[in-house]
Design a protein around this motif. Structure first.
Motif, mmCIF file in Angstrom:
data_model
loop_
_atom_site.group_PDB
_atom_site.id
_atom_site.type_symbol
_atom_site.label_atom_id
_atom_site.label_comp_id
_atom_site.label_asym_id
_atom_site.label_seq_id
_atom_site.Cartn_x
_atom_site.Cartn_y
_atom_site.Cartn_z
ATOM 1 N N UNK A 450 -8.182 -3.298 1.639
ATOM 2 C CA UNK A 450 -7.652 -2.446 2.705
ATOM 3 C C UNK A 450 -7.128 -3.304 3.853
ATOM 4 N N UNK A 451 -7.911 -4.297 4.254
ATOM 5 C CA UNK A 451 -7.458 -5.181 5.340
ATOM 6 C C UNK A 451 -6.219 -5.956 4.946
ATOM 7 N N UNK A 452 -6.080 -6.252 3.648
ATOM 8 C CA UNK A 452 -4.875 -6.950 3.178
ATOM 9 C C UNK A 452 -3.662 -6.034 3.220
ATOM 10 N N UNK A 453 -3.857 -4.786 2.822
ATOM 11 C CA UNK A 453 -2.742 -3.832 2.781
ATOM 12 C C UNK A 453 -2.317 -3.372 4.168
ATOM 13 N N UNK A 454 -3.192 -3.528 5.145
ATOM 14 C CA UNK A 454 -2.889 -3.037 6.489
ATOM 15 C C UNK A 454 -2.945 -4.183 7.506
ATOM 16 N N UNK A 455 -1.947 -5.040 7.513
ATOM 17 C CA UNK A 455 -1.914 -6.050 8.576
ATOM 18 C C UNK A 455 -1.614 -5.383 9.920
ATOM 19 N N UNK A 458 1.683 -3.533 10.068
ATOM 20 C CA UNK A 458 1.985 -2.588 8.994
ATOM 21 C C UNK A 458 2.593 -1.310 9.564
ATOM 22 N N UNK A 459 3.646 -0.834 8.883
ATOM 23 C CA UNK A 459 4.293 0.423 9.258
ATOM 24 C C UNK A 459 4.292 1.435 8.121
ATOM 25 N N UNK A 460 3.911 0.987 6.935
ATOM 26 C CA UNK A 460 3.867 1.860 5.773
ATOM 27 C C UNK A 460 2.511 1.690 5.082
ATOM 28 N N UNK A 461 1.994 2.742 4.499
ATOM 29 C CA UNK A 461 0.740 2.611 3.740
ATOM 30 C C UNK A 461 0.982 1.882 2.424
ATOM 31 N N UNK A 462 -0.054 1.418 1.759
ATOM 32 C CA UNK A 462 0.142 0.715 0.481
ATOM 33 C C UNK A 462 0.712 1.650 -0.580
ATOM 34 N N UNK A 463 1.376 1.044 -1.544
ATOM 35 C CA UNK A 463 1.956 1.818 -2.638
ATOM 36 C C UNK A 463 0.854 2.252 -3.602
ATOM 37 N N UNK A 464 1.241 3.150 -4.484
ATOM 38 C CA UNK A 464 0.254 3.693 -5.407
ATOM 39 C C UNK A 464 -0.304 2.609 -6.323
ATOM 40 N N UNK A 465 0.542 1.656 -6.715
ATOM 41 C CA UNK A 465 0.049 0.571 -7.560
ATOM 42 C C UNK A 465 -0.994 -0.264 -6.820
ATOM 43 N N UNK A 466 -0.797 -0.431 -5.523
ATOM 44 C CA UNK A 466 -1.770 -1.182 -4.736
ATOM 45 C C UNK A 466 -3.060 -0.395 -4.536
ATOM 46 N N UNK A 467 -2.937 0.908 -4.429
ATOM 47 C CA UNK A 467 -4.141 1.730 -4.309
ATOM 48 C C UNK A 467 -4.989 1.673 -5.572
ATOM 49 N N UNK A 468 -4.348 1.362 -6.700
ATOM 50 C CA UNK A 468 -5.107 1.234 -7.944
ATOM 51 C C UNK A 468 -6.141 0.120 -7.841
ATOM 52 N N UNK A 469 -5.807 -0.940 -7.087
ATOM 53 C CA UNK A 469 -6.770 -2.035 -6.908
ATOM 54 C C UNK A 469 -8.021 -1.541 -6.183
ATOM 55 N N UNK A 470 -7.823 -0.701 -5.144
ATOM 56 C CA UNK A 470 -8.983 -0.141 -4.435
ATOM 57 C C UNK A 470 -9.784 0.739 -5.384
ATOM 58 N N UNK A 471 -9.101 1.544 -6.177
ATOM 59 C CA UNK A 471 -9.794 2.409 -7.140
ATOM 60 C C UNK A 471 -10.622 1.579 -8.117
ATOM 61 N N UNK A 506 -4.796 4.478 8.159
ATOM 62 C CA UNK A 506 -3.649 5.371 7.957
ATOM 63 C C UNK A 506 -3.382 6.227 9.189
ATOM 64 N N UNK A 507 -4.450 6.585 9.892
ATOM 65 C CA UNK A 507 -4.280 7.438 11.061
ATOM 66 C C UNK A 507 -3.404 6.767 12.115
ATOM 67 N N UNK A 508 -3.479 5.442 12.192
ATOM 68 C CA UNK A 508 -2.654 4.720 13.164
ATOM 69 C C UNK A 508 -1.177 4.742 12.785
#
Length: 828
Positions: A450-455, A458-471, A506-508
């Protein structure tokens, strides 16, 4: 003495000093000499003496007869004293004569008593010697009898110890040789009893254990031996733990040459880990075997009774305040594990890292150990309690409290509450340091993506492929922790923290300015980003939900994660809600255009049939088609969007029916036009909701209101839907369209617009306030008619009054209506 004389002396400072009890003549003389008033003082004293002499003379004269009688009594007393003196001398002579007759017999009796006492002591010693010689010969024979005579030999030794303790036999040469033989026999018996006890514990032979315990009980050494057995077993376990945690031993077992360091090299790390875990498995087996031996020992303690007192051996221990075998042993085991694990991991960082990183594997060994110990637990189904020593007590070691001598409904290792020791938790707590470290690392592994995906930029949330890593990370952590419910619950809490962190990140990114809620043009960049953020949160929630429900996790684990998922979905609703509110506001403004339509003209039916629906309905239809295709289609959270759109559709129908009831006047052609608009509104709203029938009350009102347009006032009054699916307030507003033109609508009477009237209705949800406003308008109109020349009320007014009365009767069960203009607070 006369009181006046005493009072005169007391008041005179020169004589006052002589009345004091602590008067000192020498001190007084020194004071007079020092004051140089000797002559005056002597004169004063002479005067005082003269006064006293006169007073004494007067007293003697006054009491002359009494003084003479006292002198006569003194002479009689002297005669009595002389007589008593002579009698005392006679008594003394008699006492001396009796003493000469008593002393000689007393000395003779004392001498004979001493002789008798010495004879008795000599007899006791002789009896003890005879008994010692007898027991010594019997002991020789018992020692030849082997195991069968071991307890009898111990009993003989116990009796010999009692004889030696009760009598001083140290200087009797006859039994000196027997004394040495007895000491050798004692050593032999103790060694054989210890061998029998140890062998019985290892083979779980309760008969041998009972024999060994009986021997030591006879020797009065039961508590000492039990402590020795526990210490010996714990010492062996401590050595085994040290060897298991010794890194050098594992390295030497895997190395072929000398000079290895106490740290695994990159090439042999895997082999070293295999050796370590094999050692841990062996250690758990040793702990289990030792626990089984302790259990056999304690079972026999509960069964075996003293043949003299008929008390169980365990009760003898509890009576003296000693802990039971299992309590003392288990506490020591926990201490050894905790201390040695702390020491070994403190000395070797690689061992510490291994236990921390592979903590679930370590915990599995502990859980397997506890599972193997569970069969030794016996749960007492009934709630009755049994006293120790009775024939009905439960024989399970682990079912018995350790301090109180009452057996209750307890399980394996169930220690007393006052000790505050839960054996399973105590075993688990010995790993608390590794568990805390593992949970910290687990949380770090969950947070890192999460910290990697949100520097920070960051202006966009991670892509779905990146969310797979969290899953995958969540699934791996939960699966690794599934070996233990408590660990799984702790990891589930970390997963909840992960979801919260992702939502916070994401709220930010969510934009809340006007560009995010505009509905006039195509989707703006702000709306596109918000849709992407919402979809990202939704995908993570669904992915985590799939993981926890597809895996074989405990209900507590699932319950720990579900609140975080629920909060994330609530955040999605909060993010979409401003847009839905903007849609509702836009559609409300479109519905307000209904008041710009002409519903009072008298068109023919052919003209009505050829005409299209009202313009505002077309606007609403175009708007619903556009928001569904341009805005809502971008959101993947269909269930949430459908729920919010159902609320929106319900609100739109409610506003539509409300404003339809405000329309006046309405011609027959206008009624047909309104009916056509209702049908088209139903189609427009149906395009954005899942199912019209699911909208509830607002849809029912729409369906019931359409036939109301064409009913007479009498039919309206008798309509079965009145008060249920047709609110009284709504019907009364509609009936104003049929009232005389000089009767203003409630909002006209209050000098409001249709929009302000609708806002007032939204603020005042209580029917009493709403109906009060209508009644106030009618009362004002009726009062004006009564003051005019034409005092006849229109029939519609009577019908409206009857509906008000019916509404009041309908609500009387819950509150008193009492509607009056003074009770209505008309505020905007």
């Amino acid at each position: 003495m006369d009181e006046k004389v005493i009072e005169e002396f007391r008041n005179d400072r020169a004589y006052e000093i002589f009345l004091a009890e602590e008067f000192d003549s020498k001190k007084y003389a020194n004071i007079i000499i020092a004051s140089q008033e000797i002559n005056d003082t002597l004169h004063k004293l002479s005067t005082g003496i003269n006064i006293l002499d006169r007073e004494l003379h007067s007293q003697v004269v006054a009491h002359h007869d009494d003084l003479l009688s006292q002198a006569t009594s003194i002479e009689a007393l002297e005669g009595v004293l002389k007589m008593m003196q002579s009698r005392i001398e006679s008594l003394q002579i008699t006492v001396d004569r009796i003493q000469k007759k008593v002393v000689d017999p007393y000395k003779m009796i004392a001498s004979r008593t001493a002789q008798l006492r010495n004879l008795q002591v000599a007899c006791d010693i002789l009896r003890c010697v005879i008994r010692v010689l007898y027991l010594s010969r019997r002991l020789d024979g018992q020692l030849q009898g082997g195991l069968k005579e071991l307890t009898n030999a111990a009993q003989s030794l116990n009796e010999l110890d009692y004889l030696y303790d009760s009598m001083d036999l140290t200087e009797i040469q006859m039994i000196e040789q027997d004394k040495q033989k007895i000491e050798k026999a004692r050593q032999t018996i103790e060694n054989e009893a210890m061998m029998v006890l140890t062998e019985g514990m290892k083979s779980q032979n309760q008969n041998k254990v009972a024999t060994g315990l009986q021997v030591f009980h006879n020797l009065q050494k039961l508590q000492v031996i039990l402590q020795k057995v526990i210490e010996k077993s714990c010492s062996k376990l401590e050595t085994c733990v040290r060897e298991t945690l010794d890194v050098n031993l594992h390295i030497q077992s895997r190395s072929t040459g000398p000079g290895r360091a106490a740290m695994p090299t990159p090439g042999n790390t895997a082999a070293w880990r295999v050796s370590l875990w094999q050692g841990m498995e062996k250690l758990m087996g040793n702990i289990y075997e030792t626990c089984v031996q302790m259990s056999v020992l304690e079972k026999v303690l509960f069964k075996k009774k003293d043949p003299v007192t008929h008390l169980c051996f365990i009760e003898e221990l509890l009576k003296n305040g000693h802990p039971t075998v299992m309590e003392a042993f288990w506490k020591k085991v926990i201490f050894i594990l905790t201390h040695e694990l702390s020491r070994a991991t403190g000395e070797n960082t690689f061992l510490k890292q291994t236990f921390e990183s592979e903590y679930p594997k370590l915990l599995r060994f502990y859980n397997d150990l506890w599972t193997r110990l569970k069969p030794y637990s016996t749960t007492i189904d009934q709630t009755t309690t049994v006293r120790l020593g009775s024939s009905d007590y439960d024989s399970s070691v682990f079912s018995v409290p350790l301090i109180t001598p009452v057996i209750g409904k307890d399980d394996v290792f169930n220690f007393p509450a006052e000790n505050e020791l839960n054996p399973e938790l105590a075993l688990r707590d010995s790993l608390s340091a590794f568990e805390n470290a593992y949970l910290t690392r687990s949380l770090s592994r969950l947070f890192d993506p999460i910290n990697t995906f949100f520097p920070d930029t960051a202006k966009e949330p991670p892509k779905r492929e990146e969310l797979t890593n969290i899953e995958k990370t969540v699934a791996n952590e939960l699966n690794a922790a599934s070996v233990d419910t408590r660990l799984s619950l702790a990891i589930a809490k970390n997963v909840s923290k992960t979801i919260k962190l992702y939502c916070a990140k994401c709220e930010r990114l969510i934009i809340t300015n006007s560009n995010a809620i505009q509905l006039t043009t195509a989707m703006t960049g702000a709306q596109t980003r918000n849709a992407t953020v919402v979809n990202s949160i939704y995908y993570l929630c669904m992915a985590v939900s799939k993981v926890i429900h597809s895996g074989n996790f405990a209900p507590q684990t699932i319950e720990a994660v579900e609140p975080a998922i629920h909060n994330a979905l609530t955040m999605i609703k909060d993010a979409v809600e401003p847009l839905v509110k903007a849609m509702a506001k836009t559609m409300e403004s479109m519905i307000l255009k209904i008041h710009h339509e002409d519903f009072a003209s008298d068109k023919t039916e052919n003209q009505i049939a050829k005409s299209e629906c009202s313009a505002y309905i077309k606007d609403i239809q175009r708007f619903t088609d556009r928001i569904k295709g341009d805005y809502l289609a971008r959101l993947d959270c269909i269930e949430i969007v459908d729920e919010m759109l159902n609320s929106l559709a319900s609100r739109v129908l409610e506003l539509f029916i409300r404003h339809v009831s405000f329309i006046r006047p309405i011609s027959d052609a206008g009624k047909l036009k309104i009916a056509a608009d209702m049908a088209q509104m139903e189609l427009a709203v149906g395009s954005i909701c899942t199912k019209l029938s699911e909208l509830g009350k607002s849809y029912k009102i729409l369906r019931c209101f359409r036939p109301l347009l064409f009913q007479t006032t009498e039919h309206i009054l008798g309509n079965p839907a009145l008060g249920e699916n047709l609110p009284y307030f709504l019907v009364l507003n509609f009936l104003f369209s049929r009232a005389p033109s000089n009767l203003p609508s409630p909002y006209k009477a209050a000098k409001w617009t249709e929009k302000e009237y609708s806002e007032w209705i939204d603020k005042h949800t209580d029917d009493a306030e709403r109906l009060g406003l209508v009644k106030g308008t009618l009362d004002s109109y009726i009062q004006s008619v009564r003051t005019s020349d034409n005092k006849v009320l229109a029939p519609i007014i009577v019908v409206m009054q009857k509906i008000l009365l019916k509404a009041s009767s309908h609500r009387r069960g819950r509150f008193t209506t009492g509607i009056s203009t003074a009770q209505v607070s008309i505020d905007r």
